[in-house]
Design an enzyme around this catalytic site. Structure first.
Site, PDB file in Angstrom:
ATOM      1  N   ARG A  46      18.569   4.531   6.176  1.00 54.43           N
ATOM      2  CA  ARG A  46      17.642   3.580   6.821  1.00 54.43           C
ATOM      3  C   ARG A  46      16.453   4.345   7.387  1.00 54.43           C
ATOM      4  O   ARG A  46      15.324   3.876   7.371  1.00 54.43           O
ATOM      5  CB  ARG A  46      18.365   2.778   7.913  1.00 54.43           C
ATOM      6  CG  ARG A  46      17.403   1.939   8.731  1.00 54.43           C
ATOM      7  CD  ARG A  46      18.022   0.837   9.602  1.00 54.43           C
ATOM      8  NE  ARG A  46      19.351   1.062  10.079  1.00 54.43           N
ATOM      9  CZ  ARG A  46      19.661   1.881  11.103  1.00 54.43           C
ATOM     10  NH1 ARG A  46      18.726   2.544  11.750  1.00 54.43           N
ATOM     11  NH2 ARG A  46      20.909   2.008  11.477  1.00 54.43           N
ATOM     12  N   TYR A  98      -3.242 -15.383   3.455  1.00 55.47           N
ATOM     13  CA  TYR A  98      -1.987 -15.703   2.779  1.00 55.47           C
ATOM     14  C   TYR A  98      -1.132 -16.607   3.681  1.00 55.47           C
ATOM     15  O   TYR A  98      -0.963 -16.328   4.872  1.00 55.47           O
ATOM     16  CB  TYR A  98      -1.260 -14.391   2.437  1.00 55.47           C
ATOM     17  CG  TYR A  98       0.149 -14.616   1.965  1.00 55.47           C
ATOM     18  CD1 TYR A  98       0.417 -15.455   0.881  1.00 55.47           C
ATOM     19  CD2 TYR A  98       1.230 -14.017   2.605  1.00 55.47           C
ATOM     20  CE1 TYR A  98       1.714 -15.678   0.462  1.00 55.47           C
ATOM     21  CE2 TYR A  98       2.532 -14.230   2.188  1.00 55.47           C
ATOM     22  CZ  TYR A  98       2.757 -15.076   1.117  1.00 55.47           C
ATOM     23  OH  TYR A  98       4.053 -15.299   0.712  1.00 55.47           O
ATOM     24  N   ASP A 170      -5.280  -6.146   5.189  1.00 53.90           N
ATOM     25  CA  ASP A 170      -4.324  -6.422   4.120  1.00 53.90           C
ATOM     26  C   ASP A 170      -5.050  -6.130   2.806  1.00 53.90           C
ATOM     27  O   ASP A 170      -5.978  -6.844   2.427  1.00 53.90           O
ATOM     28  CB  ASP A 170      -3.869  -7.892   4.215  1.00 53.90           C
ATOM     29  CG  ASP A 170      -2.780  -8.240   3.205  1.00 53.90           C
ATOM     30  OD1 ASP A 170      -2.759  -7.617   2.127  1.00 53.90           O
ATOM     31  OD2 ASP A 170      -1.978  -9.149   3.479  1.00 53.90           O
ATOM     32  N   LYS A 195       2.829  -6.839  -5.626  1.00 48.02           N
ATOM     33  CA  LYS A 195       1.741  -7.337  -6.466  1.00 48.02           C
ATOM     34  C   LYS A 195       1.192  -6.223  -7.372  1.00 48.02           C
ATOM     35  O   LYS A 195       1.917  -5.659  -8.143  1.00 48.02           O
ATOM     36  CB  LYS A 195       0.679  -7.957  -5.564  1.00 48.02           C
ATOM     37  CG  LYS A 195       1.247  -8.914  -4.509  1.00 48.02           C
ATOM     38  CD  LYS A 195       1.823 -10.146  -5.140  1.00 48.02           C
ATOM     39  CE  LYS A 195       2.664 -11.053  -4.283  1.00 48.02           C
ATOM     40  NZ  LYS A 195       2.740 -10.954  -2.877  1.00 48.02           N
TER      41      LYS A 195
HETATM   42  N1  PLP Z   1      -0.205 -10.337   1.857  1.00 46.89           N
HETATM   43  C1  PLP Z   1      -0.726 -11.002   0.819  1.00 46.89           C
HETATM   44  C2  PLP Z   1      -2.206 -11.030   0.633  1.00 46.89           C
HETATM   45  C3  PLP Z   1       0.099 -11.673  -0.078  1.00 46.89           C
HETATM   46  O1  PLP Z   1      -0.443 -12.351  -1.108  1.00 46.89           O
HETATM   47  C4  PLP Z   1       1.501 -11.644   0.130  1.00 46.89           C
HETATM   48  C5  PLP Z   1       2.429 -12.351  -0.784  1.00 46.89           C
HETATM   49  O2  PLP Z   1       2.011 -13.118  -1.615  1.00 46.89           O
HETATM   50  C6  PLP Z   1       2.021 -10.939   1.221  1.00 46.89           C
HETATM   51  C7  PLP Z   1       1.139 -10.292   2.063  1.00 46.89           C
HETATM   52  C8  PLP Z   1       3.503 -10.897   1.515  1.00 46.89           C
HETATM   53  O3  PLP Z   1       4.138  -9.980   0.664  1.00 46.89           O
HETATM   54  P1  PLP Z   1       5.653 -10.129   0.116  1.00 46.89           P
HETATM   55  O4  PLP Z   1       5.693 -11.357  -0.737  1.00 46.89           O
HETATM   56  O5  PLP Z   1       5.848  -8.848  -0.650  1.00 46.89           O
HETATM   57  O6  PLP Z   1       6.542 -10.231   1.299  1.00 46.89           O
END
Ligand code: PLP
Length: 379
Positions: A46, A98, A170, A195
């Site tokens: 961990r 998001y 982000d 992604k």
């Molecule tokens: N940030 C963005 C811009 C996203 O599009 C997403 C998911 O679609 C996330 C964060 C969250 O990531 P995860 O789905 O890997 O938890």
């Protein structure tokens, strides 16, 4: 070292025990100690795992940062940053982000007494106007999901520095191939590695990258204390994906441009959102802070009717109708009912996300086939 060389080599050393060129999957929960406290830097998985360490180092190198930390999902990375806060603190975020980020802000952390402000970050004056002595974070996502607005990272960083606030970026949509927010003054970069970074739609994972040693220690403490860490097999998959990030992104951008230009000329399409267009309202910022414009595109059909959007989505053959983005295969989605359904309709409309908006994640197939698919689906 140039980006492509870094993507292949950074953070990765031949395995010390065998010389294996690919970092092995260290599928172990614990590590043998010679005597209590006498170990080789690894005590429990961990806290540390060699496959994860290689990935964390690779991510830090790609983002031009000092430290990388990996998590079981992008949301776990976001959750870890929010755990830096305490009751009474305030966060200023973009009003176009998001849905899962909006959900964790408003449905989890708001109940712990943290206040979130959602603003249109095209106007940095409105960001600065909200700052008070309780403001701890400015949270940007750029390009935004799904409206493809571009936020001026350096402009936000200047405001954050002036008021001694942390700027979180982000970077999921852009990836470090297109922009490196730490170079533009951000303090924390987060990723859904799920992604473009992993790139093959076969893993869910997240990351945080920072420069500051003390901030890294605080985040690593939360990472270990709360335990939302990824397994070594998933880390291996992301490491493998990163090795082709530069060539995948190059093709995503090329295909993105072809698809965006095709849609723009289509008689049944009302508007196309893509930051590469010279008439996109933030094109000048995109040009200044990004190396190219990416493969994410949103569009609205003439008439702006949800039923037309749904029928079009059902007709696609190569663009698979699915949540997520950034994989080698093209995806299409309906943000209002899928990725952004957790944002109330009124809030969505305020930010400009209509119920008929279609979002495309343009993959790396042959552009001619993708355009033929759009042709038959839009009709
Ligand atoms: N940030 C963005 C811009 C996203 O599009 C997403 C998911 O679609 C996330 C964060 C969250 O990531 P995860 O789905 O890997 O938890």
């Amino acid at each position: 070292m140039k980006f492509g060389t870094k993507a292949i080599h950074a953070g990765v050393e031949p395995d010390p025990s065998t010389g294996a060129i690919m970092t092995p999957i260290y599928q172990t929960s614990t590590y043998v100690q010679k005597s209590p406290g006498d170990h080789k830097g690894y005590e429990y998985s961990r806290t540390h795992n060699p496959t994860r360490t290689a990935l964390q180092n690779a991510l830090a190198a790609l983002e031009n940062g000092k430290h990388g930390l990996c998590f079981a999902s992008g949301m776990a990375a976001i959750d870890t940053i929010l755990k830096l806060l305490k009751s009474g603190d305030e966060v200023i975020s973009t009003n176009d982000l998001y849905g899962g980020s909006y959900r964790i802000f408003t449905k989890i952390y708001q109940d712990y007494g943290i206040k979130f402000h959602f603003v249109n970050m095209n106007d940095l004056g409105s960001v600065e106007a909200l700052i008070n002595d309780k403001t701890r974070l400015i949270w940007v996502e750029t390009p935004t999901n799904p409206l493809l607005n571009i936020i001026d990272i350096a402009g936000c960083a200047a405001i954050a520095k002036k008021h001694n606030i942390l700027l979180v970026a982000d970077n999921t949509f852009a990836t470090p191939y297109l922009q490196t927010p730490l170079d533009l003054g951000a303090d924390i970069v987060i990723h859904s590695l799920t992604k473009y970074m992993a790139g093959h739609s076969d893993v869910v994972m997240g990351a945080i990258i920072v420069n500051d040693d003390e901030l890294k220690d605080r985040l690593a403490f939360i990472q270990n204390a709360c335990g939302a860490t990824p397994g070594p097999q998933d880390c291996f998959l992301v490491l493998r994906g990163l090795k082709t990030l530069h060539i995948r992104m190059e093709r995503h951008c090329q295909n993105g441009r072809k698809v965006a230009e095709y849609l723009k000329k289509h008689p049944k399409v009302e508007k196309v959102l893509w930051p590469g267009f010279e008439d996109h309202k933030n094109h000048h910022i995109a040009k200044a802070q990004m190396n190219d414009f990416g493969g994410m595109i949103s569009f609205v059909l003439k008439g702006d009717r949800m039923e037309d959007a749904i029928k079009t989505l059902e007709r696609f053959q190569y663009f698979a109708l699915a949540e997520s983005l950034g994989g080698v295969e093209s995806l299409c989605g309906h943000p209002a009912t899928m990725t952004h359904a957790s944002i109330p309709g009124v809030e969505r409309m305020k930010g400009g996300l209509s119920d008929s908006l279609i979002r495309l994640s343009v993959g790396i197939e042959d552009a001619e086939d993708l355009i033929a698919d759009l042709e038959q689906a839009i009709g």
